[in-house]
Design a protein around this motif. Structure first.
Motif, mmCIF file in Angstrom:
data_model
loop_
_atom_site.group_PDB
_atom_site.id
_atom_site.type_symbol
_atom_site.label_atom_id
_atom_site.label_comp_id
_atom_site.label_asym_id
_atom_site.label_seq_id
_atom_site.Cartn_x
_atom_site.Cartn_y
_atom_site.Cartn_z
ATOM 1 N N LYS A 121 0.798 -1.225 0.000
ATOM 2 C CA LYS A 121 0.000 0.000 0.000
ATOM 3 C C LYS A 121 0.824 1.265 0.000
ATOM 4 O O LYS A 121 0.303 2.344 -0.192
ATOM 5 C CB LYS A 121 -0.884 0.039 1.261
ATOM 6 N N SER A 230 -8.044 -0.741 4.075
ATOM 7 C CA SER A 230 -8.692 -0.690 2.771
ATOM 8 C C SER A 230 -7.644 -0.970 1.688
ATOM 9 O O SER A 230 -6.485 -0.596 1.831
ATOM 10 C CB SER A 230 -9.336 0.678 2.567
ATOM 11 N N ASN A 232 -6.736 0.091 -1.164
ATOM 12 C CA ASN A 232 -6.342 1.103 -2.139
ATOM 13 C C ASN A 232 -4.868 1.428 -1.944
ATOM 14 O O ASN A 232 -4.297 1.144 -0.893
ATOM 15 C CB ASN A 232 -7.154 2.387 -1.912
ATOM 16 N N SER A 238 -10.986 4.722 -1.341
ATOM 17 C CA SER A 238 -11.056 3.293 -1.009
ATOM 18 C C SER A 238 -11.747 2.523 -2.135
ATOM 19 O O SER A 238 -12.590 3.069 -2.834
ATOM 20 C CB SER A 238 -11.824 3.100 0.300
ATOM 21 N N GLU A 267 -16.062 3.090 4.904
ATOM 22 C CA GLU A 267 -15.451 2.223 5.891
ATOM 23 C C GLU A 267 -16.250 2.181 7.199
ATOM 24 O O GLU A 267 -17.166 2.962 7.415
ATOM 25 C CB GLU A 267 -14.019 2.695 6.192
ATOM 26 N N HIS A 323 -6.224 11.720 2.214
ATOM 27 C CA HIS A 323 -7.028 10.521 2.102
ATOM 28 C C HIS A 323 -8.066 10.641 0.999
ATOM 29 O O HIS A 323 -8.503 11.728 0.675
ATOM 30 C CB HIS A 323 -7.813 10.361 3.408
HETATM 31 MG MG MG Z 1 -8.164 3.278 4.379
#
Ligand code: MG
Ligand code: TXA
Length: 480
Positions: A121, A230, A232, A238, A267, A323
């Motif tokens: 990630k 997540s 991504n 996400s 989420e 984010h």
């Molecule tokens: Mg996340």
């Protein structure tokens, strides 16, 4: 800028380089780009075809254990079994669907496996991971001190009844919302069985029992709790489909289980019942109102901030990072922003066209109607096509189209300006379900800027979560 608008520039402007994130990134020895890309396979799993998945239920504890009986002849079951073996035997994480978003899972008890998540990630190492469990008995095993210490040395004033290590404050939440989109914070016991990389040095860990049968079955078959953020690439929206995961992580992992689109779309809520009063550290699939309905949670406070406020450290470390951001600039119009509702949009779009935007995305929710507004070409920019080269004349209506989320329509350029619109839905759950897909779809179209119609946080369901994600993604907020 149109009259009557208040505009706040976000303090978390995106870097020009989409791969640069505003955080220190952990890169394990030589594991990054020097490694040849891995072959990534997407394995479909139709959970209705794998055999049987169900909880052993007793009146006292309906979620005590999970039983999975696989159909030996089912290819879907074989995919699940292969993923479980991969989780047990390798250090490369596996992507799998949950009801909220796709997760990137690894054996939470092995450091090498957990470090594989951070590597795939490009995730900052100080951002702890949620531990996914498939039964209460599995959760209890994570709360027991390891045999190194005698049991009596593990003290907590939160626990009761005496033999249950799960703090009593969580009993009503577990009863109402598990399995489901809720993560609870628990005290790490001395010599925890969890790898230290899971908690990033915190004395607590987050635990969640997902309601996705596929996720539950995978955890059960792996035989270990799964640490899973997540799936991504860090900082991006996400993923809510296997294709989103493939887009971000192809070449960095071996397996993606495809169980179709996620039902919730944002989420889990992160709830802290160890603080007094209890608090929400991240808004998500379970609302503040739903939590406050539970005994002991009536005075739950909100311990997160939607904007990136410098100098304040959020208690969920992940909430401080950039984010949920697509490549395009996001301009968020708060519900009722500018007082103009629908009429606000044309002058706003014009402002960005004046500044050079040529490909425009619009995410509509409750009030904005389909966009059709003549826009004037900026004086210093000649039209890219069409006979009209006089900048003082209005351009024809921009090419526009309303597309379903999965459409592959393309537009004819009209005077160099293209507009793509996506209607996310009108209810908060519908908007939550299509939000990340919508942002990603517009990115795929290569838009320069995305205008989003916000909703009222207070309307409940996932509304606060939707607005939290949008405020974090936005460079500019209007009407705040
Ligand atoms: Mg996340
Ligand atoms: O729905 C979800 O929660 C998804 C799916 C895959 O289950 N997972 C997810 O994980 O969103 P992630 O890693 O993207 O976000 C976890 C959030 C972060 O904001 C992190 O800081 C917070 O939970 N968190 C985890 N453990 C924590 C802890 N011990 N104390 C405070 N915050 C914690």
């Amino acid at each position: 800028m149109a009259d009557g608008l208040s505009v706040k520039d976000g303090s978390h402007r995106k870097s020009e380089d989409e791969n640069t994130i505003i955080a220190e990134v952990f890169v394990p020895n030589g594991l990054e780009d020097s490694q040849p890309p891995m072959k990534t396979r997407v394995l479909p799993v139709d959970i209705s075809k794998i055999g049987h998945v169900g909880f052993t239920s007793s009146l006292k504890s309906p979620l005590e254990d999970l039983i999975v009986t696989l159909d030996e002849a089912s290819p879907d079951a074989a995919h699940l079994r292969e993923a479980a073996r991969h989780l047990r035997e390798t250090n490369i994480p596996v992507a799998f669907p949950t009801e909220t978003v796709y997760g990137l899972g690894a054996d939470a008890t092995r450091s090498a496996a957990v470090r594989g998540i951070y590597a795939a990630k490009r995730r900052p190492l100080d951002n702890p991971l949620i531990v996914h469990i498939c039964s209460l008995s599995q959760l209890r095993s994570l709360l027991q001190p390891q045999p190194l210490l005698p049991r009596s040395s593990h003290t907590s004033d939160q626990r009761s009844p005496p033999n249950d290590p799960i703090p009593a404050i969580y009993a009503p939440l577990i009863q109402r919302f598990w399995p489901g989109p809720l993560t609870i914070l628990l005290p790490s016991p001395p010599h925890s069985v969890l790898a230290p990389e899971v908690t990033a040095g915190l004395p607590t860990f987050g635990a969640r029992m997902p309601s996705s049968l596929l996720a539950l079955a995978l955890i059960r078959l792996a035989g270990v709790p799964l640490a899973a953020p997540s799936a991504n690439a860090s900082t991006r929206p996400s993923p809510t489909t296997a294709q989103h995961v493939q887009h971000d992580l192809a070449g960095r992992i071996h397996l993606i289980l495809d169980g179709g689109p996620c039902a919730v779309g944002v989420e889990s809520t992160v709830a802290d019942g160890l603080s007094h009063p209890p608090s929400i550290l991240r808004p998500g699939g379970i609302s503040l109102e739903q939590l406050r309905d539970c005994p002991g949670w009536e005075h739950t406070t909100v311990a997160y901030k939607d904007g990136a406020e410098p100098g304040t450290a959020p208690r969920a470390p992940g909430m401080k990072y950039k984010h949920y951001a697509p490549k395009a600039r996001v301009v968020l119009v708060e519900a009722g922003g500018g007082g103009g509702g629908d009429s606000l949009l044309p002058p706003l779009v014009q402002t960005y066209v004046d500044q050079g935007a040529r490909r425009v995305g619009i995410l509509r929710t409750k009030r904005w109607t389909a966009f059709s507004a003549p826009m004037t070409r900026p004086a210093d920019t000649p039209a890219t096509n069409g006979p009209n080269n006089d900048p003082s004349l209005p351009l024809p209506t921009a090419a526009r189209s309303t597309i379903p989320l999965d459409a592959s329509a393309s537009l004819r350029p009209a005077n160099g300006i293209q507009v793509w619109e996506i209607a996310l839905g009108e209810s908060a759950p519908d908007i939550a379900r299509s939000l990340f897909s919508g942002l990603r779809e517009l990115d795929r179209r290569g838009v320069d800027v995305i205008f989003v119609e916000g909703i009222d946080d207070a309307e409940g369901d996932a509304a606060a979560a939707v607005m939290n994600r949008l405020r974090k993604a936005a460079e500019v907020e209007i009407g705040v």
